[in-house]
Design a protein around this motif. Structure first.
Motif, PDB file in Angstrom:
ATOM      1  N   LEU A  64      -0.801 -10.246  23.157  1.00 41.86           N
ATOM      2  CA  LEU A  64      -0.103 -11.465  23.572  1.00 41.86           C
ATOM      3  C   LEU A  64       1.201 -11.632  22.795  1.00 41.86           C
ATOM      4  O   LEU A  64       2.234 -12.008  23.355  1.00 41.86           O
ATOM      5  CB  LEU A  64      -0.992 -12.694  23.347  1.00 41.86           C
ATOM      6  N   HIS A  65       1.144 -11.324  21.522  1.00 38.78           N
ATOM      7  CA  HIS A  65       2.335 -11.456  20.676  1.00 38.78           C
ATOM      8  C   HIS A  65       3.448 -10.508  21.137  1.00 38.78           C
ATOM      9  O   HIS A  65       4.623 -10.885  21.143  1.00 38.78           O
ATOM     10  CB  HIS A  65       1.968 -11.171  19.219  1.00 38.78           C
ATOM     11  N   ILE A  66       3.076  -9.282  21.529  1.00 37.45           N
ATOM     12  CA  ILE A  66       4.094  -8.330  22.014  1.00 37.45           C
ATOM     13  C   ILE A  66       4.755  -8.867  23.278  1.00 37.45           C
ATOM     14  O   ILE A  66       5.980  -8.854  23.412  1.00 37.45           O
ATOM     15  CB  ILE A  66       3.476  -6.947  22.288  1.00 37.45           C
ATOM     16  N   TYR A  67       3.929  -9.346  24.231  1.00 40.92           N
ATOM     17  CA  TYR A  67       4.498  -9.931  25.445  1.00 40.92           C
ATOM     18  C   TYR A  67       5.470 -11.055  25.103  1.00 40.92           C
ATOM     19  O   TYR A  67       6.614 -11.094  25.579  1.00 40.92           O
ATOM     20  CB  TYR A  67       3.388 -10.529  26.319  1.00 40.92           C
TER      21      TYR A  67
ATOM     22  N   ASN B   5       5.877  -2.171  28.260  1.00 43.91           N
ATOM     23  CA  ASN B   5       4.937  -1.140  28.687  1.00 43.91           C
ATOM     24  C   ASN B   5       3.832  -0.926  27.659  1.00 43.91           C
ATOM     25  O   ASN B   5       2.688  -0.639  28.023  1.00 43.91           O
ATOM     26  CB  ASN B   5       5.676   0.167  28.965  1.00 43.91           C
ATOM     27  N   LYS B   6       4.167  -1.064  26.380  1.00 43.67           N
ATOM     28  CA  LYS B   6       3.136  -0.978  25.339  1.00 43.67           C
ATOM     29  C   LYS B   6       2.124  -2.113  25.510  1.00 43.67           C
ATOM     30  O   LYS B   6       0.906  -1.905  25.388  1.00 43.67           O
ATOM     31  CB  LYS B   6       3.774  -1.058  23.957  1.00 43.67           C
ATOM     32  N   ALA B   7       2.624  -3.314  25.814  1.00 45.56           N
ATOM     33  CA  ALA B   7       1.732  -4.465  26.000  1.00 45.56           C
ATOM     34  C   ALA B   7       0.859  -4.273  27.238  1.00 45.56           C
ATOM     35  O   ALA B   7      -0.340  -4.588  27.224  1.00 45.56           O
ATOM     36  CB  ALA B   7       2.553  -5.748  26.114  1.00 45.56           C
ATOM     37  N   ILE B   8       1.446  -3.756  28.322  1.00 40.30           N
ATOM     38  CA  ILE B   8       0.679  -3.510  29.541  1.00 40.30           C
ATOM     39  C   ILE B   8      -0.397  -2.448  29.284  1.00 40.30           C
ATOM     40  O   ILE B   8      -1.546  -2.579  29.722  1.00 40.30           O
ATOM     41  CB  ILE B   8       1.617  -3.084  30.685  1.00 40.30           C
ATOM     42  N   THR B   9      -0.030  -1.393  28.562  1.00 34.31           N
ATOM     43  CA  THR B   9      -0.996  -0.346  28.224  1.00 34.31           C
ATOM     44  C   THR B   9      -2.164  -0.918  27.432  1.00 34.31           C
ATOM     45  O   THR B   9      -3.332  -0.621  27.715  1.00 34.31           O
ATOM     46  CB  THR B   9      -0.307   0.778  27.421  1.00 34.31           C
ATOM     47  N   MET B  10      -1.865  -1.764  26.443  1.00 41.74           N
ATOM     48  CA  MET B  10      -2.929  -2.359  25.636  1.00 41.74           C
ATOM     49  C   MET B  10      -3.801  -3.284  26.481  1.00 41.74           C
ATOM     50  O   MET B  10      -5.021  -3.345  26.286  1.00 41.74           O
ATOM     51  CB  MET B  10      -2.343  -3.122  24.445  1.00 41.74           C
ATOM     52  N   THR B  11      -3.198  -3.992  27.424  1.00 42.36           N
ATOM     53  CA  THR B  11      -3.977  -4.863  28.309  1.00 42.36           C
ATOM     54  C   THR B  11      -4.983  -4.050  29.111  1.00 42.36           C
ATOM     55  O   THR B  11      -6.153  -4.414  29.244  1.00 42.36           O
ATOM     56  CB  THR B  11      -3.039  -5.630  29.264  1.00 42.36           C
ATOM     57  N   LYS B  12      -4.526  -2.904  29.632  1.00 38.94           N
ATOM     58  CA  LYS B  12      -5.426  -2.042  30.411  1.00 38.94           C
ATOM     59  C   LYS B  12      -6.515  -1.442  29.523  1.00 38.94           C
ATOM     60  O   LYS B  12      -7.671  -1.299  29.946  1.00 38.94           O
ATOM     61  CB  LYS B  12      -4.609  -0.936  31.091  1.00 38.94           C
TER      62      LYS B  12
END
Length: 285
Positions: free
Chosen positions: A210-213, A151-158
């Protein structure tokens, strides 16, 4: 109109990644998450207005009161009507929705974040709301650490995708600490277009995300993937979006970059039937 159908049509119009993931769930889960997502979109529309006025606070207060008084007073709002029966079945949904509205209201005054911890603790969006409600209705005992990281990675993507729109509204969702690392002050970030410093900052945000994902997905076992297909299908769509942002980072400010509806549907569907193996293959390629 049937309230559940109204909420579903509301989210169908958005054609978001969450819509395609929700669409593959069982009927009762679909209804609960559709109503919750429809509410989140109403709240976000209030928050995203360029000129926040007392009317914005009044409207947020109205929605908060509708949730607080749900099941106690008659309501003609389709979203609240849909949520009523779901709150009866899962009472803690009410608490989660109120928490979401409170967090979103805080975004009106909080225009920037000092560091990544400040951002993670205070910045909510519809993905986080849906994640929390999904966990509640499934009484999930899954490994929530992985899901929170995703969810942190998705938030950063947005945040990366919306950076141009947010700048216009005077909002900075990249932590000040990270701006400082690239010698970019707040005024420069808000008022300039492109510079090599800015491109380097965006590239850093993309690579970090990308690294978090990749690090998080690589920790999932095959069994984890099977029991987390909802989260994995959403993750796969946003991972693909981040790849698009990476390829188009020099036009991020002027363009709202997104995946087309068919591509979102395909990624969600294939993630669901293959238990996320498509995402694993993409990460390892």
């Amino acid at each position: 109109m049937d309230p559940d159908k109204y909420c579903y049509l509301q989210i169908a119009q958005k054609q978001s990644s969450l819509y395609y993931a929700i669409n593959l769930l069982k009927n009762n889960q679909k209804k609960i998450l559709s109503a919750s997502y429809a509410l989140s979109k109403k709240i976000e529309e209030i928050i995203l207005r360029k000129n926040i006025t007392i009317a914005s606070y009044t409207q947020l207060s109205w929605w908060r009161q509708q949730i607080l008084n749900i099941n106690t007073i008659q309501n003609n709002n389709y979203i609240i009507q849909s949520l009523e029966k779901h709150v009866q079945q899962y009472p803690r949904i009410k608490e989660i929705l109120i928490q979401y509205i409170d967090k979103m209201e805080n975004l009106i005054e909080k225009k920037y974040y000092h560091n990544i911890e400040d951002l993670n603790n205070n910045y909510w969006n519809s993905n986080i709301l849906i994640y929390k409600i999904f966990e509640e209705i499934n009484n999930s005992n899954n490994n929530k650490t992985f899901e929170l990281e995703l969810n942190k990675a998705i938030t950063m993507t947005k945040i990366i995708r919306n950076i141009g729109r947010d700048k216009l509204n005077g909002n900075v969702y990249i932590p000040i600490e990270e701006l400082d690392n690239f010698n970019i002050d707040l005024d420069e970030f808000l008022n300039t277009k492109y510079s090599e410093k800015f491109i380097n900052l965006i590239d850093y945000q993309i690579q970090k995300t990308l690294h978090i994902y990749e690090e998080t997905i690589n920790k999932y076992s095959s069994e984890d993937l099977k029991i987390n297909t909802f989260h994995i299908s959403i993750t796969a769509m946003y991972y693909e979006l981040l790849q698009e942002l990476k390829a188009n980072k020099r036009v991020i400010l002027e363009n709202f970059i997104s995946l087309n509806p068919f591509r979102k549907f395909w990624i969600s569907w294939i993630s669901n039937i293959r238990n996320g193996q498509n995402l694993i293959n993409k990460i390892k390629s």
